[in-house]
Design an enzyme around this catalytic site. Structure first.
Site, PDB file in Angstrom:
ATOM      1  CG  ASP A  98      10.201  80.499  64.601  1.00 24.17           C
ATOM      2  OD1 ASP A  98       9.101  80.467  64.014  1.00 24.17           O
ATOM      3  OD2 ASP A  98      10.876  81.533  64.749  1.00 24.17           O
ATOM      4  CG  ASP A 199       7.206  82.076  60.039  1.00 19.19           C
ATOM      5  OD1 ASP A 199       7.863  83.028  60.483  1.00 19.19           O
ATOM      6  OD2 ASP A 199       7.080  81.850  58.815  1.00 19.19           O
ATOM      7  CD  GLU A 241       5.376  86.584  61.735  1.00 21.11           C
ATOM      8  OE1 GLU A 241       6.100  87.528  61.435  1.00 21.11           O
ATOM      9  OE2 GLU A 241       5.406  85.495  61.122  1.00 21.11           O
ATOM     10  CG  HIS A 315      13.760  87.305  63.376  1.00 23.73           C
ATOM     11  ND1 HIS A 315      12.618  87.110  64.141  1.00 23.73           N
ATOM     12  CD2 HIS A 315      13.504  86.739  62.184  1.00 23.73           C
ATOM     13  CE1 HIS A 315      11.731  86.446  63.421  1.00 23.73           C
ATOM     14  NE2 HIS A 315      12.247  86.205  62.233  1.00 23.73           N
ATOM     15  CG  ASP A 316      11.000  89.279  60.765  1.00 26.35           C
ATOM     16  OD1 ASP A 316      11.996  88.756  60.236  1.00 26.35           O
ATOM     17  OD2 ASP A 316       9.955  88.647  61.026  1.00 26.35           O
TER      18      ASP A 316
HETATM   19  C1  NOJ Z   1       8.134  85.705  59.402  1.00 26.64           C
HETATM   20  C2  NOJ Z   1       9.514  85.528  59.943  1.00 26.64           C
HETATM   21  O1  NOJ Z   1       9.607  86.185  61.169  1.00 26.64           O
HETATM   22  C3  NOJ Z   1      10.456  86.061  58.892  1.00 26.64           C
HETATM   23  O2  NOJ Z   1      11.773  86.182  59.356  1.00 26.64           O
HETATM   24  C4  NOJ Z   1      10.368  85.173  57.687  1.00 26.64           C
HETATM   25  O3  NOJ Z   1      11.133  85.724  56.639  1.00 26.64           O
HETATM   26  C5  NOJ Z   1       8.925  85.016  57.206  1.00 26.64           C
HETATM   27  N1  NOJ Z   1       7.977  84.848  58.267  1.00 26.64           N
HETATM   28  C6  NOJ Z   1       8.799  83.824  56.294  1.00 26.64           C
HETATM   29  O4  NOJ Z   1       8.950  82.645  57.028  1.00 26.64           O
END
Ligand code: NOJ
Length: 537
Positions: A98, A199, A241, A315-316
């Protein structure tokens, strides 16, 4: 372009904190991941996207990095990391790191230096602005609530943080910052990683003074530079992302001619159960017609100029079986239906840990049970604005990030076999029935559907390369055709808990189903609740 390994691959995401603890501290670790590689090999995946394992004070569970070339002590050591890469290799499993380079932790040496004074050589690694009329420079907001500007008493300036105030944004306009990032990436490439998940990479071209964050003018220039300086030509998987991406934008990132990334995560479908123009917490029912429209648009519009990532979970996000399936009466059927729907599409599928056994959301009753910074900040902010407590808890139960982060459920022993200590986050009490051990012992479990889906992709070009066509059906049924040469497959999924009628004019053979079928469905077919099948037609 000839076929790339990642075009036939399936990626499994591990959130190390919640995967497997081996030293009893209640926190997952790298030895835990290593100990489960045989399980992942059995599932059949090709790569692991490992959420951040770098040194971090964990304000945002590792997405706030204080040293990119050290391993978080709770997770283990660099030797463990090297062992993981090597053990993965033995099983043909690549490790995707990541890459969090929109921001660092405020405890990163660069920021510690930068904060010392405006004259510090590292100052310009970050984004500093003077107050405007004694106030914040502008209206930019943090994703984690409140202003994106934090005042630094010592220098009288503000610094930018699009996430928590412990995650200051890096200044990508500074060439030195970019070079530091590339050097760090090369450090990991030399260690033998399989690629990078990037990210919030859409934010690195930001123009803070114009309040432009995503898709800034220099974004693609930076990515082309990054490609040339690091992973270009090295057979690695790179996935960005990119929250606001449209298909046109996705082509800019992933058109092979442009030498940027392999693919991006687009999030259009993820926003379909929120009120338009509002935030994710402002709940709305899912409109299945829109889901079909959005996913079909992504299936048909990239052509040879881009590549899709396919995912329901990470995970989000809340667990798909709880979110759009039915995690009670039809947990098994609906988890399989969503798996089948996604894995027969064109693109690279991503499975989030626990999805393959149908793990569910875990509702809380009080904010004290929440650990996630996004949730806690939102709750406080909205409470102050007058929102009702019950409504906020409901939103958190539907959308909060802790849902996906409860520890992996391995067996029916204490804490689901995740830890012998006290888990850092509550284990879902349904671990007694929903766990890996049970799933492996039951040949009709969700696990084996995922295993079959992965194996099918390896074998059948029609899944990897076939044309996609959405079929006109009752709203609740999502059905499409994939075709390549003479090969034609029908994928039909009833996404409701009622029976639905579907007409299947022709069919030859059953490839996969989630109910027992005694004969090949043909003619006027009744699809049972969450029934899904894949037919050769
Ligand atoms: C996206 C990540 O998936 C998330 O978990 C994170 O809080 C934010 N970016 C900031 O890095």
């Amino acid at each position: 372009m000839s076929e790339q390994w990642w075009q036939r691959a399936v990626v499994y995401q591990i959130y190390p904190r919640s995967f497997q603890d081996t030293n009893g501290d209640g926190i997952g670790d790298l030895q835990g991941v290593i100990s489960r590689l045989d399980y992942l090999e059995l599932l059949g995946i090709d790569a692991i996207w490992l959420s951040p394992v770098y040194q971090s004070p964990n304000d945002d569970n590792g997405y706030d990095i204080s040293n990119y070339e050290e391993i978080m002590s709770e997770f283990g050591t660099m030797a463990d990391m090297e062992e993981l890469i090597a053990e993965g290799k033995k099983r043909n499993i690549r490790i995707i790191m990541d890459l969090v380079v929109n921001h660092t932790s405020d405890e990163h040496a660069w920021f510690v230096e930068a904060r010392k004074s405006p004259e510090n050589p590292s100052r310009d690694y970050y984004i500093w602005r003077d107050p405007v009329a004694g106030q914040v420079p502008n209206n930019l907001r943090s994703t984690f609530s409140g202003s994106a500007w934090e005042f630094d008493e010592d220098s009288g300036q503000y610094f930018l943080h699009l996430f928590s105030k412990k995650q200051p944004d890096l200044n990508w306009e500074n060439e030195k910052v970019r070079q530091e990032v590339y050097d760090m990436m090369n450090f990991w490439i030399e260690k033998g990683v399989g690629g990078f998940r990037m990210d919030v990479i859409d934010l690195i071209g930001k123009l803070p003074d114009q309040e432009i964050t995503g898709n800034g003018p220099k974004l693609h220039e930076y990515l082309q530079e990054m490609n040339a300086e690091t992973f270009g030509g090295k057979d690695l998987l790179t996935v960005g992302e990119t929250w606001g991406a449209t298909p046109e934008i996705a082509k800019l990132y992933s058109n092979p001619q442009r030498n940027e990334l392999s693919m991006v995560f687009q999030f259009e479908h993820v926003g379909l159960d929120q009120q338009e123009g509002k935030e994710k917490w402002d709940l709305a029912p899912l409109d299945l017609t829109k889901l079909k429209e959005v996913l079909s648009k992504w299936q048909t519009s990239l052509g040879n100029e881009g590549w899709n990532s396919l995912f329901w979970n990470n995970h989000d996000l809340p667990r798909i079986v709880s979110r759009w399936g039915n995690d009670q009466q039809y947990r098994v059927e609906s988890a399989k239906a969503f798996a089948i729907l996604l894995h027969l599409m064109k693109g690279t599928p991503y499975i989030y840990q626990g999805e393959e056994i149908g793990m569910t959301n875990y509702p809380i009753t009080d904010i004290k049970q929440a650990t996630d910074i996004e949730t806690i900040n939102m709750y406080q902010e909205r409470l102050a604005l007058g929102f009702a407590k019950e409504d906020l808890i409901e939103s958190i139960n539907v959308k909060g990030r802790d849902n996906a982060r409860t520890p992996m459920q391995w067996d029916e022993s204490a804490n689901g076999g995740f830890t012998t200590g006290t888990p850092w986050l509550h284990v879902n009490p349904n671990y007694q029935t929903i766990n890996v051990k049970q799933a492996l012992a039951d040949s009709s479990s969700i696990f084996y559907t995922y295993q079959q889906l992965i194996a099918l992709r390896k074998e059948h070009d029609v899944i990897v390369w076939g044309e996609y066509e959405l079929l006109q059906t009752p709203t609740e049924i999502f059905a499409y055709l994939r075709s390549l040469g003479d090969e034609k497959w029908l994928i039909a999924c009833n996404l409701s808990d009622q029976s639905q009628a579907l007409s299947v004019p022709k069919s030859k053979e059953i490839i996969l189903t989630n109910y027992e079928l005694t004969e090949v469905p043909v003619g006027e077919v009744t699809m049972r609740p969450y029934e899904a099948f894949v037919l050769k037609v």
